[in-house]
Structure formats: structure tokens, C-alpha cells
Write a protein that holds these residues in place. Structure first.
Motif, PDB file in Angstrom:
ATOM      1  N   GLY A   7       0.789  -1.219   0.000  1.00  0.00           N
ATOM      2  CA  GLY A   7       0.000   0.000   0.000  1.00  0.00           C
ATOM      3  C   GLY A   7       0.822   1.271   0.000  1.00  0.00           C
ATOM      4  N   GLN A   8       2.168   1.164   0.099  1.00  0.00           N
ATOM      5  CA  GLN A   8       3.025   2.359   0.090  1.00  0.00           C
ATOM      6  C   GLN A   8       2.986   3.018  -1.282  1.00  0.00           C
ATOM      7  N   GLY A   9       2.945   4.342  -1.279  1.00  0.00           N
ATOM      8  CA  GLY A   9       2.833   5.093  -2.528  1.00  0.00           C
ATOM      9  C   GLY A   9       4.172   5.329  -3.216  1.00  0.00           C
ATOM     10  N   PHE A  10       4.153   5.279  -4.551  1.00  0.00           N
ATOM     11  CA  PHE A  10       5.353   5.524  -5.360  1.00  0.00           C
ATOM     12  C   PHE A  10       4.956   6.299  -6.622  1.00  0.00           C
ATOM     13  N   ILE A  11       5.983   6.797  -7.308  1.00  0.00           N
ATOM     14  CA  ILE A  11       5.815   7.403  -8.638  1.00  0.00           C
ATOM     15  C   ILE A  11       6.524   6.508  -9.639  1.00  0.00           C
ATOM     16  N   ILE A  18       0.688   2.258  -6.170  1.00  0.00           N
ATOM     17  CA  ILE A  18       0.936   1.687  -4.846  1.00  0.00           C
ATOM     18  C   ILE A  18       1.604   0.330  -5.009  1.00  0.00           C
ATOM     19  N   TYR A  19       2.445   0.019  -4.010  1.00  0.00           N
ATOM     20  CA  TYR A  19       3.161  -1.257  -4.009  1.00  0.00           C
ATOM     21  C   TYR A  19       2.198  -2.379  -3.623  1.00  0.00           C
ATOM     22  N   VAL A  20       2.276  -3.522  -4.401  1.00  0.00           N
ATOM     23  CA  VAL A  20       1.393  -4.662  -4.144  1.00  0.00           C
ATOM     24  C   VAL A  20       2.180  -5.827  -3.582  1.00  0.00           C
ATOM     25  N   TYR A  31       0.196  -1.192  -8.541  1.00  0.00           N
ATOM     26  CA  TYR A  31      -1.171  -0.978  -9.022  1.00  0.00           C
ATOM     27  C   TYR A  31      -1.328   0.502  -9.342  1.00  0.00           C
ATOM     28  N   LEU A  32      -1.676   0.782 -10.609  1.00  0.00           N
ATOM     29  CA  LEU A  32      -1.895   2.165 -11.061  1.00  0.00           C
ATOM     30  C   LEU A  32      -3.348   2.522 -10.800  1.00  0.00           C
ATOM     31  N   GLN A  33      -3.585   3.369  -9.816  1.00  0.00           N
ATOM     32  CA  GLN A  33      -4.949   3.670  -9.398  1.00  0.00           C
ATOM     33  C   GLN A  33      -5.713   4.455 -10.457  1.00  0.00           C
ATOM     34  N   GLN A  34      -5.043   5.319 -11.174  1.00  0.00           N
ATOM     35  CA  GLN A  34      -5.731   6.185 -12.121  1.00  0.00           C
ATOM     36  C   GLN A  34      -6.363   5.388 -13.262  1.00  0.00           C
TER      37      GLN A  34
END
Length: 607
Positions: A7-11, A18-20, A31-34
């Protein structure tokens, strides 16, 4: 030990994700949320995204006091223990000497990624960029700032404009401090551009990285024109005449002033030709004509590149074609970027400020510096005297220490051409006369049966007879300061010197011929009917004008400048290679008043 958690956020590739899960030692699933899509990527392609955005509002870590930074370190370590479960909230509150409520607040601001910086107190006051004035007033301030430009604009003048517009619109007038703060929020370079102009602002604020590498003499010259900051007087009346022009050429590697040309007329293609010729050829004849044995000028040679600005004489077909013929590359500066010719521009300033401003009659470049000094009244040097003084000043410059090259320009030149104690010299140009004429101004003319018609005169020489061809245009070189002869280019023979068809006509410059034509048109419009009569009338009128100037009866500066220009050029031509011909030996004495358009008179003779 810190680990990447689910769940940690990255670019990744500019997108938030987010890291899966970890798929391999160097590969993870995200996982690309957009776009709601899973991707398998390399771990090195990810950039951590800070979870706690509050840290962005905290001041610079390196600007806080040591006391505040030590307190932040203590709180970060203590809250870290609480987060790991090593202590309770009550123990944390006692350790930090705060209330339980405050302990909970500190725990909420804890950000492992931000580090101790998250425990620094937020900056007090309003956030940067917050506006408290009504939108309508902000719009009026913005428009006033855009409208008012120039060196005379002040903070108060802009505030007055805003005040007037607000009063007309029925809005509350903002304080001068509020308007000034909006102006100061602009970029400093933008403020300078609005107030001082683009050039001045760029000189201070524009980035100019890079440096041109020049490894040897003659690799690159820079050439430019500059008006002399000193008024000269004419030879006859000793009255103030004008500020002369100088066309300078500097060798960028050695900083030697390798050549120049001084003139009374404004710069043109002839100025360029004379300067290039002076720089490229040995100067022995020129030094002899100068008449000062103490002046030494051993610098010459053909350059690889000439850097110039975008003046029309530097973009003329003649200059470009001549340079191409001798494998000389022309490098024009980008428009609006004078620093590309910084070496020659600096030289112009050095000569004017460091040398010429010390002369009587100096204009001193600024009325603030000049004050009550009357440059015209104090002027006393003639053009001939100034030319001799300038040659000595150039020698002084070439032998003075230069802070950029850490020696004198002369020493830099000699050092390059000295190998193991043996001195060498640049290669000589094989045909100096042809080289010089190639850079001279030219016009296309046809060789007719009567000769070459040019500038209102007819030119003829017996050598032209085989080349009479009414439909074939040929290049004709000319000297605007001396039109008594021209040079026509014949492919199989090179240049032929062709004088006036009427050898009784005296020499004159184009400007003298124009003035003579103007005087004839005003005072004797019907004096000349045929072409030959018109030529003779123009020549006579030019001679009369010279006599009037010598007797100090003509006061117009244009006439005196034309006379001085032609007289000076006649002196300097003695050192020019392409005039060393039989044609140039046409007599300089006053012409005999003979009308060649009429049949000769018969005289009785003894048989």
C-alpha cells in the motif's frame, strides 16, 4: 529496519501507484490507481511518494536553530519508540514533558520517510501566496504592473495608478505596501526587463554558460564598427567637424588588434575591405607612410573564422563571396545577443574609455560625466593627427598586460610563433592585390563601345577593346572615396585598372560628386547638355568646392567631411597594394581646362 510495505505510494513513469507485492529480488508488482491496472516493473524505476504532505510546509532544515533541530531529533526518536510499541502514550508524554493530547498530536505528525524534519514546528503566519484583497482589486494591481514600464516607474507611481482605478470603480484602495509586495513577488529578472529593458536586464540576469575554445592565432577574428568618442577638426579651418569611425579587428586567441580602419564616413563595405586588407597583409608600406619609426606592427595573416554582427555590410554578397573564395568562414552573431562578440565589444569600450576619453574634444559617452565640458570647443586634433595618435595607442594596447591571457598580446603572439627559440611567421597571401580587390565594393556594368558607364562618368582603357560586349555584365570594383579609376574583373586576366575616359577630370569621392551634382542642379540646371559636358561640369564644380573649403568659405559640415574624407583616403591609398599600377600614376596636379568635346584648334607652325 525499514521495509517497503503493502500500500506504500510511489511514482512510476510520472504516475502515482501503490506497491502490491515483490516478484523477484529486483522486480515488484504495482497498481496504477488512475487507470486501474497492475504492472510488473523494475524496483529501480520507482520513486517514493511522501505520505505526510505537512512536511512540505515546514521551513528549511538548514535554517532552523540548533536548539529547534535538537528538540525535533528528540521528539522523532521518542515517537518512533511509541510507534514500535516500546512505550505507552503516557510514557511518551512524560518523556517529552507534554500533555497526552499533545503527545497524540506529535504521533499523528510522525513520518518515517520525512525523518526528524516532520517534528519541526510549522512556520507561523499566513502561508506564502495567500491573498487577502478582493479579486477585483488584485486584478487592477496586476493590470497596473503590466502597463507601467520604463526607468521612470516607481512603486509609488504604480500605487497611484491603482488608487485612481479603485476610486473610479468604487473599491477600497489598497495600501502602498500591499501593491509593492505584489511587485516584489515578480521575478527579479522580469522586474529588470520592465524597468531597464531587455538588453540591460539580460546583461545582469541572463545565464550565459559555455566558453569558446580558441587554440591558436588566426583561428578566429572578431570585427566590429564603433564611433570614436572624440570630435576632430578639419585640416583647413580647424573647426569642429565630426566624430570619426573605427572598424576594428581583434585576434581572439592573442587579443592582438591585428588590423583596423579609421574613416570619417559611416561604416560600409569599403570600411570592411580596408580593415580586412590591413589585418591580413604585412604592414610595411603602411608604416612607411605613417612616418613613425617607433611603431612596430608585425601582425598579419589569413584567418579561419571572422565573427561579425548582422550589419548589412557583413551580409553583403561581396563580403561573403570573397571570404568563401579564400576559405574564410563568416560567423554571424545571433540577433539580440551581443555577448557572442564580447571580445570586440570589450575592446571598443577599452579604447574609448581607457585611451580616447583622455583626448581634448572627448565626448565621454555620457552627459553626466561630461558635465559642462564643451567637446566641440575643446577639440583640436585633425583626422591626420588622430590617425597617428591612434596607431600609437594600438601599439600601447598590444604591449600592455592583459588579465585574460596573463601576458601582453604581443608576447602571446610571439610565444605561439616561437618553437625552441626559433621564430616563425604566418603564411603570406600569394596575390595581395587580388585579395584586396576581392573584398572591395562592386557593381555590375557592361563594357560598351565608349567604355564603362558608372557613377555618371565614363571609364576607358585600351585593354578593354577586346572585351566590348553590350550584353555581357561584368563585376566592376570601385573605391567610393576615389572614383578616378575602377577595376573590372576579366576571368582570364584578373583585374584591369580602368581610369576616367577623360583624363583631364580630377579625382573625387562619390560624396563630392553628389554635392557637385546638387550644386549644378540648383545653380546651373542647363549648363551641361551632353554626357561629356556633364562629367566635366561635375569635375569643375568639385574642384571649386575644394577651393572654397581651402579658403574657409563653406561652413556646411557635409561638404567639409566629404573633402576631408577624400583627402585622407588619397594619403592612405599609398600603402594599398592594388593601386600600385600605372593607372594610379594619373597626375594629381590641377587639370588643364581643355574641352575634349570640341575639335582641336589649328596653330600656324614653321615647316
Amino acid at each position: 529496519m525499514k521495509k517497503i510495505h503493502k500500500g506504500q505510494g510511489f511514482i512510476w513513469s510520472g504516475q502515482e501507484c501503490i506497491y502490491v507485492a515483490s516478484l523477484a529480488p529486483g522486480r515488484v508488482q504495482i497498481y496504477l490507481q488512475q487507470i486501474q491496472q497492475y504492472e510488473s516493473v523494475n524496483l529501480g524505476e520507482l520513486t517514493p511518494l511522501s505520505v505526510n504532505s505537512k512536511t512540505k510546509e515546514i521551513g528549511d532544515v538548514f535554517k532552523v536553530s540548533d536548539e529547534a533541530w535538537g528538540k525535533a531529533l528528540l521528539r522523532y526518536d521518542s515517537v518512533g519508540k511509541y510507534k514500535c510499541g516500546d512505550c505507552s502514550i503516557d510514557e511518551l508524554a512524560r518523556e517529552l514533558s507534554v500533555s497526552v493530547a499533545r503527545a497524540y498530536a506529535l504521533a499523528a505528525t510522525y513520518d518515517e520517510e520525512a525523518g526528524p524534519q516532520c517534528m519541526l514546528p510549522a512556520a507561523r503566519g499566513r502561508k506564502h501566496g495567500v491573498r487577502m484583497l478582493p479579486v477585483q482589486v488584485e486584478t487592477l494591481i496586476k493590470e497596473a504592473i503590466k502597463e507601467y514600464k520604463g526607468p521612470g516607474v516607481t512603486f509609488k507611481s504604480i500605487w497611484r495608478a491603482v488608487r485612481g482605478q479603485c476610486q473610479a470603480a468604487g473599491l477600497a484602495v489598497p495600501s502602498q505596501v500591499a501593491v509593492t509586495s505584489r511587485i516584489m513577488e515578480m521575478d527579479e529578472a522580469e522586474r529588470a526587463r520592465r524597468r531597464l529593458g531587455l538588453k540591460t536586464a539580460n546583461d545582469t540576469h541572463q545565464a550565459r554558460p559555455g566558453k569558446e575554445k580558441i587554440s591558436a592565432p588566426l583561428d578566429k577574428w572578431e570585427m566590429d564598427h564603433c564611433v570614436v568618442d572624440c570630435i576632430i577638426v578639419d585640416e583647413v579651418t580647424r573647426r569642429a567637424l565630426c566624430r570619426p569611425w573605427m572598424t576594428l579587428i581583434i585576434d581572439k586567441h592573442t587579443r592582438i588588434i591585428i588590423g583596423y580602419y579609421l574613416s570619417i564616413h559611416s561604416p560600409n563595405s569599403y570600411s570592411v575591405a580596408m580593415a580586412v586588407m590591413h589585418a591580413a597583409l604585412p604592414k610595411d608600406k603602411w608604416l612607411r607612410e605613417l612616418g613613425d619609426r617607433d611603431i612596430d606592427y608585425p601582425y598579419y595573416g589569413k584567418p579561419e573564422v571572422i565573427g561579425v554582427d548582422n550589419a548589412k555590410e557583413f551580409k553583403s554578397r561581396v563580403f561573403i563571396r570573397a571570404a568563401e573564395k579564400y576559405d574564410i568562414k563568416i560567423k554571424w552573431r545571433p540577433i539580440g545577443k551581443p555577448w557572442w562578440g564580447g571580445t570586440i565589444e570589450r575592446l571598443n569600450g577599452t579604447l574609448n574609455i581607457g585611451y580616447i576619453n583622455l583626448l581634448p574634444g572627448a565626448t565621454l559617452r555620457s552627459h553626466l560625466i561630461r558635465g559642462d565640458y564643451d567637446s566641440e570647443k575643446e577639440s583640436c586634433m585633425t583626422f591626420s593627427e588622430f590617425k597617428l595618435w591612434f596607431a600609437r595607442a594600438v601599439q600601447q594596447y598590444n604591449n600592455e598586460y592583459h588579465r585574460i591571457i596573463k601576458m601582453t598580446p604581443h608576447e602571446k603572439w610571439v610565444k605561439y610563433f616561437t618553437d625552441n627559440g626559433v621564430l616563425s611567421h604566418p603564411a603570406l597571401i600569394s596575390n595581395p592585390s587580388e585579395f584586396s580587390l576581392d573584398f572591395m565594393p562592386e557593381k555590375e556594368r557592361v563594357i560598351g563601345r565608349s567604355g564603362i558607364e558608372m557613377n555618371g562618368f565614363i571609364y576607358w582603357a585600351p585593354e578593354l577593346a577586346p572585351y566590348v560586349a553590350p550584353g555581357v555584365a561584368r563585376n566592376v570594383k570601385f573605391n567610393p572615396n576615389s572614383i578616378r579609376q575602377v577595376w573590372i574583373q576579366i576571368p582570364e586576366r584578373g583585374y584591369l585598372a580602368v581610369p576616367f575616359s577623360d583624363l583631364s577630370l580630377s579625382d573625387m569621392s562619390l560624396e563630392e560628386a553628389r554635392l557637385a551634382k546638387k550644386d549644378l542642379k540648383e545653380h546651373s540646371p542647363n549648363a551641361a547638355e551632353t554626357r561629356a559636358e556633364r562629367s566635366r561640369a561635375i569635375s569643375k564644380q568639385a574642384d571649386k568646392n575644394r577651393e572654397l573649403i581651402k579658403e574657409a568659405k563653406i561652413s556646411t559640415k557635409r561638404a567639409r567631411k566629404a573633402f576631408e574624407n577624400a583627402r585622407s583616403d588619397r594619403e592612405s591609398r599609398k600603402s594599398v597594394p592594388f593601386v600600385a599600377s600605372e593607372v594610379d600614376e594619373v597626375r594629381e596636379s590641377p587639370p588643364v581646362d581643355v574641352d575634349y568635346t570640341k575639335p582641336p584648334e589649328k596653330f600656324e607652325i614653321d615647316l
